[in-house]
Scaffold this motif. Sequence first.
Motif, PDB file in Angstrom:
ATOM      1  N   GLU A  20       0.805  -1.218   0.000  1.00  0.00           N
ATOM      2  CA  GLU A  20       0.000   0.000   0.000  1.00  0.00           C
ATOM      3  C   GLU A  20       0.841   1.272   0.000  1.00  0.00           C
ATOM      4  O   GLU A  20       0.304   2.376  -0.164  1.00  0.00           O
ATOM      5  N   CYS A  21       2.124   1.139   0.205  1.00  0.00           N
ATOM      6  CA  CYS A  21       2.977   2.326   0.244  1.00  0.00           C
ATOM      7  C   CYS A  21       4.399   1.939  -0.139  1.00  0.00           C
ATOM      8  O   CYS A  21       4.780   0.765  -0.105  1.00  0.00           O
ATOM      9  N   TYR A  44       1.580   8.735   5.723  1.00  0.00           N
ATOM     10  CA  TYR A  44       2.819   9.499   5.565  1.00  0.00           C
ATOM     11  C   TYR A  44       3.291   9.453   4.112  1.00  0.00           C
ATOM     12  O   TYR A  44       3.618  10.489   3.513  1.00  0.00           O
ATOM     13  N   CYS A  45       3.325   8.268   3.534  1.00  0.00           N
ATOM     14  CA  CYS A  45       3.783   8.115   2.144  1.00  0.00           C
ATOM     15  C   CYS A  45       2.821   8.786   1.170  1.00  0.00           C
ATOM     16  O   CYS A  45       3.253   9.444   0.211  1.00  0.00           O
ATOM     17  N   ASN A  46       1.520   8.642   1.408  1.00  0.00           N
ATOM     18  CA  ASN A  46       0.537   9.287   0.538  1.00  0.00           C
ATOM     19  C   ASN A  46       0.660  10.805   0.591  1.00  0.00           C
ATOM     20  O   ASN A  46       0.575  11.490  -0.434  1.00  0.00           O
ATOM     21  N   ARG A  81       3.343  12.567   1.301  1.00  0.00           N
ATOM     22  CA  ARG A  81       4.549  12.963   0.576  1.00  0.00           C
ATOM     23  C   ARG A  81       4.330  12.906  -0.934  1.00  0.00           C
ATOM     24  O   ARG A  81       4.774  13.796  -1.663  1.00  0.00           O
ATOM     25  N   GLU A  82       3.645  11.868  -1.402  1.00  0.00           N
ATOM     26  CA  GLU A  82       3.398  11.736  -2.837  1.00  0.00           C
ATOM     27  C   GLU A  82       2.474  12.825  -3.363  1.00  0.00           C
ATOM     28  O   GLU A  82       2.638  13.314  -4.487  1.00  0.00           O
ATOM     29  N   GLN A  83       1.515  13.217  -2.540  1.00  0.00           N
ATOM     30  CA  GLN A  83       0.539  14.223  -2.958  1.00  0.00           C
ATOM     31  C   GLN A  83       1.060  15.647  -2.809  1.00  0.00           C
ATOM     32  O   GLN A  83       0.502  16.573  -3.417  1.00  0.00           O
ATOM     33  N   ASN A  84       2.118  15.831  -2.021  1.00  0.00           N
ATOM     34  CA  ASN A  84       2.646  17.180  -1.772  1.00  0.00           C
ATOM     35  C   ASN A  84       4.165  17.234  -1.936  1.00  0.00           C
ATOM     36  O   ASN A  84       4.881  17.670  -1.024  1.00  0.00           O
ATOM     37  N   PRO A  85       4.675  16.827  -3.085  1.00  0.00           N
ATOM     38  CA  PRO A  85       6.135  16.791  -3.256  1.00  0.00           C
ATOM     39  C   PRO A  85       6.774  18.167  -3.165  1.00  0.00           C
ATOM     40  O   PRO A  85       7.963  18.281  -2.843  1.00  0.00           O
ATOM     41  N   PHE A 119       2.109  11.997  10.110  1.00  0.00           N
ATOM     42  CA  PHE A 119       3.523  12.122  10.455  1.00  0.00           C
ATOM     43  C   PHE A 119       3.784  11.340  11.734  1.00  0.00           C
ATOM     44  O   PHE A 119       2.956  11.359  12.654  1.00  0.00           O
ATOM     45  N   PRO A 120       4.939  10.649  11.826  1.00  0.00           N
ATOM     46  CA  PRO A 120       5.212   9.821  13.012  1.00  0.00           C
ATOM     47  C   PRO A 120       5.597  10.631  14.236  1.00  0.00           C
ATOM     48  O   PRO A 120       6.710  10.539  14.763  1.00  0.00           O
TER      49      PRO A 120
END
Length: 290
Positions: free
Chosen positions: A51-52, A83-85, A87-91, A195-196
């Motif tokens: 999924e990521c 978190y990964c989504n 980052r991908e959506q807001n590079p 975010f962690p």
Amino acid sequence: MMFQEIAFKAELDRHNDPESEEEARILCDEHPATRQRNIDELRNMIYERGECCPPRTDDAFLLRFLRARRSVPARAHRLLVRYCNFREQNPQLWRDQDWFRFSRLGNVFEGVLFDRPDVGRLIICRLGLWDPDQLPAEDLISACLLLLEVGIMQPKLQILGGTALVDCKGITMHHIRHITPSIVLQAINVMGFAFPLHQRGVHVINCSRVFETLFHFFKRLAPADDLWKRVYFHGYNCNSLQRYIHPDCLPKRYGGVRDEVSLELWLTKIKQYKNKEFDTDMRTLGYSVD
């Protein structure tokens, strides 16, 4: 000044302090006997579910997600996917960003280099000092994301987490017009939803009823999450703030005893003390490294 220099050097410390084991047990439900098993389970979920595609899958990186979600692999995996989504959506918030350029934000972001279990790291955003005509609102989000990415490299802060203080003194309608729903959603994601970060609380001070009303409007735009239960409004009352954050952790302007550190000074010191390991980690996350 000597204490402050020691604190700056510690910002890049990756050492797992044995003394923090008890805090990790209490705050993160982390136990030495099951730590590696949880990390392995989380890693297997990443590969099996697909999924990521995280930037890293080493133990140290995955552990920060477990610590942010009480050491439950399934919850940590959901956080990692968000978190990964994000980052991908807001590079544009991180990719090839020259992290040192955010020093121009000066005192808009501040911190107190005094971390304790009931508060963690205190990060202050003084929105009224931001000039939206000079700096776009996304720069605020990018700077906050950078603060957290660097901070969360420290095992100590992964365990203790952080507390946010939003100071609305000086905010005008001109500022508010630039705080769009998309900016608010980015801020919510950065502050803990994607975010962690073990978010201890978000405290808003020097705010009018108008700002509170806007908050409740923006709240409807974001997914339901426990984060909302930890947002507190204090009006203009520092005594109310001190009921949640001990004066030992607060700057003097809020009735505390600490000296605040501006983002500009913090970045200058990070640049002074950074090493190859830091550069490698930042490059892996997609940031520009000189």
